[in-house]
Design a protein around this motif. Structure first.
Motif, PDB file in Angstrom:
ATOM      1  N   CYS A  19      35.711  47.699  57.999  1.00  0.00           N
ATOM      2  CA  CYS A  19      36.950  46.739  57.600  1.00  0.00           C
ATOM      3  C   CYS A  19      37.329  45.929  58.823  1.00  0.00           C
ATOM      4  CB  CYS A  19      38.319  47.719  57.130  1.00  0.00           C
ATOM      5  SG  CYS A  19      39.715  46.686  57.100  1.00  0.00           S
ATOM      6  N   GLU A  20      37.123  46.780  60.089  1.00  0.00           N
ATOM      7  CA  GLU A  20      37.541  45.874  61.325  1.00  0.00           C
ATOM      8  C   GLU A  20      36.728  44.913  61.648  1.00  0.00           C
ATOM      9  OE1 GLU A  20      40.513  46.049  62.988  1.00  0.00           O
ATOM     10  OE2 GLU A  20      41.315  47.669  61.740  1.00  0.00           O
ATOM     11  N   GLY A  21      35.185  45.222  61.188  1.00  0.00           N
ATOM     12  CA  GLY A  21      34.323  44.209  61.472  1.00  0.00           C
ATOM     13  C   GLY A  21      34.758  42.910  60.813  1.00  0.00           C
ATOM     14  N   GLY A  67      39.161  43.691  45.516  1.00  0.00           N
ATOM     15  CA  GLY A  67      38.380  45.025  45.511  1.00  0.00           C
ATOM     16  C   GLY A  67      38.811  45.713  44.160  1.00  0.00           C
ATOM     17  N   TYR A  68      38.283  46.846  44.213  1.00  0.00           N
ATOM     18  CA  TYR A  68      38.559  47.830  43.082  1.00  0.00           C
ATOM     19  C   TYR A  68      38.261  49.319  43.595  1.00  0.00           C
ATOM     20  CZ  TYR A  68      39.157  50.094  38.612  1.00  0.00           C
ATOM     21  OH  TYR A  68      39.888  51.030  37.672  1.00  0.00           O
ATOM     22  N   PRO A  69      39.225  50.347  43.342  1.00  0.00           N
ATOM     23  CA  PRO A  69      38.890  51.604  44.114  1.00  0.00           C
ATOM     24  C   PRO A  69      37.680  52.245  43.619  1.00  0.00           C
ATOM     25  CG  PRO A  69      41.153  51.348  43.279  1.00  0.00           C
ATOM     26  CD  PRO A  69      40.382  50.214  42.976  1.00  0.00           C
ATOM     27  N   ILE A  70      36.864  52.699  44.497  1.00  0.00           N
ATOM     28  CA  ILE A  70      35.795  53.753  44.013  1.00  0.00           C
ATOM     29  C   ILE A  70      35.289  54.305  45.390  1.00  0.00           C
ATOM     30  CG2 ILE A  70      33.967  51.839  44.349  1.00  0.00           C
ATOM     31  CD1 ILE A  70      32.571  53.102  42.145  1.00  0.00           C
ATOM     32  N   VAL A 116      37.977  51.451  52.961  1.00  0.00           N
ATOM     33  CA  VAL A 116      37.637  50.115  53.382  1.00  0.00           C
ATOM     34  C   VAL A 116      38.622  49.108  53.115  1.00  0.00           C
ATOM     35  CG1 VAL A 116      36.140  48.106  53.656  1.00  0.00           C
ATOM     36  CG2 VAL A 116      34.925  50.237  53.522  1.00  0.00           C
ATOM     37  N   VAL A 117      38.894  49.128  51.568  1.00  0.00           N
ATOM     38  CA  VAL A 117      39.854  48.331  51.285  1.00  0.00           C
ATOM     39  C   VAL A 117      41.392  48.734  51.430  1.00  0.00           C
ATOM     40  CG1 VAL A 117      38.791  47.015  49.548  1.00  0.00           C
ATOM     41  CG2 VAL A 117      39.760  49.092  48.853  1.00  0.00           C
ATOM     42  N   GLU A 118      41.490  49.976  51.539  1.00  0.00           N
ATOM     43  CA  GLU A 118      42.827  50.414  51.963  1.00  0.00           C
ATOM     44  C   GLU A 118      43.287  49.984  53.275  1.00  0.00           C
ATOM     45  OE1 GLU A 118      42.992  54.970  49.541  1.00  0.00           O
ATOM     46  OE2 GLU A 118      42.174  54.859  51.618  1.00  0.00           O
TER      47      GLU A 118
END
Lengths: 183, 385, 296
Positions: free
Chosen positions: B22-24, B35-38, B44-46
């Motif tokens: 995510c920082e990248g 996104g969609y949680p999985i 990453v999306v959180e």
């Protein structure tokens, strides 16, 4: 090249993973070593059993799991039962002595207990039990330095709780140092 | 150009692979994630949802992965650098939009944190079982780029590289993580923004009326425009001509699809990134990628300790497959060993490249954890005999 | 509209050629279009382009997104930034486009099968979120491009290739769905109502939020012929005879069948914050100065 495999086991909500994070940070950011943290992730990690594996080494860590830990840190009797068979024959057991009774301890294992829950309660927050254990680990093993561990701790706990956590850490650390006969 | 400091969390951190990726993305200039949680990709999306309000951009959790993957593509044509994140079952749903991204040459990054499959499989446990799906899972002929990190630091570094390659080649680029790398926490060094090279989108300099959205430059890649720039572009998933208009003939199909695939195929050698360790003069070369490369390296060290000459070639870029280099390495050794967390995927590419010159041994694993290094060691020992 | 304008037998060959006023809005090189004689989609496009003209919008800032199917081809013919996406996914594509560049006026233009069968989930959620999109559904009660299969809108009793003995599935009432999901503007017209439809487009283009217009249109080739309903002109005549104007009608009561009233008009017209407005105001209030207000 030195490498220490650590398994920390306990219950969800005890702060097992945070303990691993503090140790890993201390080693890899503040002690200039390498550290890899793996957290048990699965249905079993939700609610009840919870564990972290930390490898601290001078060289980069290749294999990330800790199959047979050098040090086992347990905060619940379930964790003790589950992980004691994996501890190296000459390994080190660190346990919360009010929550864990080390039965059938393998003969080569050195074991040190600490009343971490009671210490945490004395400090006013039972929640800092895990930080007492981190301090205890640092005091007994010396695998992470005092300075690094304190820096890692301060960068990992919520703002406003620093002194509480630092006190918890130091109580655990001192208890550990006294048990191993350090000055 | 260099990174926008707003998105760069310069410093030394202790992060897991999901957070580092995510920082990248933020460092690379990604300002839109749908996104969609999985599990095991959700972190990453959180983190993106947590960080983006202060950086400036949008995160939206869509109703499913079909929506997540095409909302991302809408945002490309709105001018953003974009990403979506998923794991096996979600990746299966995204396959149609991988095709749309490819044929419309929409620069975008897919992060796939691989878990055990098929179907719901092992949601919380690792595998490397989507390696073929990203290459072949969408219908039709296509080429993508897939990068495979083996540490949280590489999750950061390679996510930036993924965004840069997506802009350079206008293709979907995959970051193929796995559950172990995604949830493994290690030191991650994030440099100053001024030290991070960023590839900017290649915007057209042509005036409306002169610009043809799918007219390729010399390197096979067309310059881009976005909606609202006055070009009145048309973008379709149908086979199209240089204007972007549907052109449903064998001739236009041949022209378009060959150009798209050749962008990658013709540059496969330049795109290759193999980290080789003592491969020259080795009797056995282990070819690995992702988390398995770390497990394999401990086996390689043990084999060397027993006096064997063992090389290790780690694929950082899995697609396009580095055929030329693997074919060369096959002339330098007596056998190759390919460990992977599946029942045989990239080993087929290795075998194709080796073309029978030396035996290729697969060390397979159905997933759920990593290999026991001893199993890889045994295979190396067997191959050396 | 008078009866004589519905007569397609007139000989127009002697009339002088004049430029069609909608031509500047079309990609003329792409004409002729693919639609069958008597199809209603072209009429809706005619009304839409006239509304664009009357609304005096900056056309460089209007983008159109279609899914797959006969109506899905609308995007390709309009001289706007246009996107022809995948089957059912025009709304989430449009969502990304709008959020990435909020200056755009984004219109989704697609068919009933695309928007309500394969894309139904996205419709519901975009309406719930009040995504700032105008969604236009040309409802011809069938899958035209694939050859006349049953659609989520096909009335009970109608014969389709995949309902060869007549449809027995309950069809969806699109305005009711849109209303229940939270759309801020819901209207229905037919291709008979060209002036009303043009006005409706213009009005909706000037509003914010998730706006939905259903347009009933004949598919002579695959719906009318198979159900012995005559040709396109016959159907438009039916629209004229069966339609009942009822602005503000309760959307529970506007379902259509093979016979009976076709309730038309503007059923819902309300305001609530769009997704982006809600995001900006929420983050501003909870994050204060730390929040970078998002404007694209």
């Amino acid at each position: 090249m030195a490498s220490t495999g650590i398994r920390i086991g306990g219950l969800g909500g005890q702060g097992v993973i945070l303990s691993g994070i503090i140790l890993g940070k201390a080693a890899s950011i503040f002690d200039g070593k390498n550290a890899t943290l793996i957290q048990a992730f699965g249905p079993e990690a939700r609610g009840s059993a919870c564990s972290a594996q930390v490898t601290i080494a001078d060289a980069p860590v290749a294999y990330p799991y800790v199959q047979n830990p050098d040090v086992l840190v347990v905060m619940s009797s379930d964790a003790y039962t589950q992980f004691i068979p994996t501890l190296k024959a000459d390994g080190l057991l660190l346990y919360e002595e009010e929550l864990v009774t080390p039965k059938d301890l393998p003969p080569g294992v050195k074991a040190y207990g600490i009343p971490a829950t009671r210490i945490a309660e004395e400090l006013g927050r039972r929640l800092v039990l895990n930080i007492v254990m981190v301090g205890f680990f640092a005091g007994v093993t010396g695998v992470v330095s005092l300075v690094a561990a304190e820096k890692a701790l301060l960068s990992s706990v919520p703002k406003g709780t620093e002194s509480l956590n630092l006190n918890a850490f130091r109580r655990g650390y001192e208890h550990g140092r006294s048990l191993v006969g350090a000055a | 150009m260099t990174a926008d400091p707003k998105g760069v969390l310069t410093g030394v951190h202790f992060l897991d692979g999901d957070h580092a990726a995510c920082e990248g993305a933020l460092a690379a200039g990604c300002r839109f994630v749908s996104g969609y949680p999985i599990t095991p990709s959700t972190e990453v999306v959180e983190r993106f949802a947590q960080r983006i309000p202060m950086v400036g951009g949008v995160f939206i959790q869509m109703e499913d992965e079909l929506a997540a993957s095409i909302t991302m593509l809408g945002a490309v044509w709105g001018g953003k650098k974009v990403m979506t994140v998923t794991s096996g079952p979600g990746l299966s749903l995204m396959m149609e939009h991988l095709g749309l991204a490819y044929i419309t040459e929409a620069p975008c990054v897919f992060i796939d944190v691989q878990r055990g499959g098929p179907s719901t499989g092992l949601p919380t446990l690792p595998a490397q079982a989507d390696m073929m799906q990203v290459k072949w899972g969408s219908h039709g002929d296509y080429e993508i780029i897939a990068l495979v990190p083996d540490s949280p630091q590489e999750c950061f570094d390679l996510t930036i590289k993924a965004f840069n390659l997506a802009e350079q080649w206008r293709v979907p680029v995959f970051l193929m993580m796995d559950e172990v790398v995604g949830h493994m926490t290690e030191r991650v060094v994030i440099p100053e923004a001024s030290a991070i090279e960023i590839t900017e989108r290649r915007w057209t300099k042509k005036a409306p009326g002169e610009y043809r959205p799918f007219d390729a430059c010399a390197d096979g890649v067309p310059a881009m425009a976005k909606a609202g720039d006055g070009h009145r572009i048309h973008v379709t998933g149908l086979t199209h001509d240089e204007r972007g208009w549907p052109a449903l003939t064998p001739k236009s199909q041949d022209k378009l699809i060959r150009r798209l695939t050749n962008k990658i195929r013709d540059n496969a050698d330049a795109l290759a990134d193999i980290r080789e360790d003592q491969c020259e003069g080795a009797d056995v070369i282990v070819v690995s990628y992702g988390i398995t490369s770390r497990v394999a390296s401990s086996a390689v060290l043990q084999a060397r300790a027993q006096g064997l000459k063992v090389g290790h070639a780690r694929l950082v870029v899995a697609w396009p497959f580095p055929t030329t280099r693997i074919a060369y390495l096959a002339t330098q050794c007596r056998a190759m060993v390919v460990p992977e967390l599946n029942l045989g995927q990239m080993v087929h590419e290795v075998s194709r490249a080796v073309a029978g010159k030396v035996p290729v041994r697969l060390v397979d694993h159905a997933g759920g954890t990593v290999h026991d290094p001893k199993v890889i060691l045994d295979c190396i020992l067997g191959a050396a005999r | 509209m008078s009866e004589t304008t519905l007569n397609d037998d007139q000989d127009l060959s002697g009339l002088p050629l004049v430029d069609n006023p909608v031509m500047p809005y079309l990609r003329q090189e792409r004409i002729p279009h693919i639609w069958c004689p008597g199809c209603g989609i072209g009429t809706t496009v005619n009304c839409f382009t006239r509304a664009l003209e009357e609304a005096a919008l900056d056309l460089d800032k209007v983008a159109i997104v279609s899914g797959i199917g006969c109506t899905g081809r609308v995007a390709g013919y309009l001289n706007l930034d246009s996107f022809h996406t995948t089957h059912g996914r025009a709304i989430p594509f449009a969502t990304g486009l709008k959020l990435a560049n909020p200056d755009l006026n984004v219109v989704v233009y697609s068919g009933d099968g695309d928007l309500f069968a394969i894309g139904g989930n996205h419709f519901m959620h975009a309406a719930r979120r009040n995504m700032d999109l105008l969604v236009v559904c040309v409802n011809n009660f069938t899958y035209g491009m694939t050859g006349g299969q049953v659609a989520p809108t096909t009335p009970i009793g109608a014969t389709q290739t995949t309902m060869p003995f007549g449809n027995f599935e309950n069809p969806a009432s699109l305005p009711f769905l849109a209303d229940a999901a939270g759309a801020t503007f819901v209207a229905r017209w037919t291709v008979f109502h060209v002036r009303q439809l043009t006005r409706c487009f213009k009005e909706a283009l000037g509003k914010k939020g998730f706006r939905f217009i259903e347009i009933m249109a004949p598919c002579p080739t695959l719906f009318l012929r198979r159900n012995r309903l005559g040709d396109g002109v016959d159907m438009v005549r039916q629209y004229k005879e069966r339609s009942v104007l009822r602005n503000g009608a309760d959307t529970k009561e506007v379902a259509v069948g093979m016979e009976g009233d076709i309730v038309v008009g503007t059923f819902v017209d309300r305001e609530r914050p769009t997704w982006l407005e809600a995001m900006n105001s929420h983050f501003s209030s909870v994050l204060g100065d730390r929040y970078r207000t998002y404007g694209g």
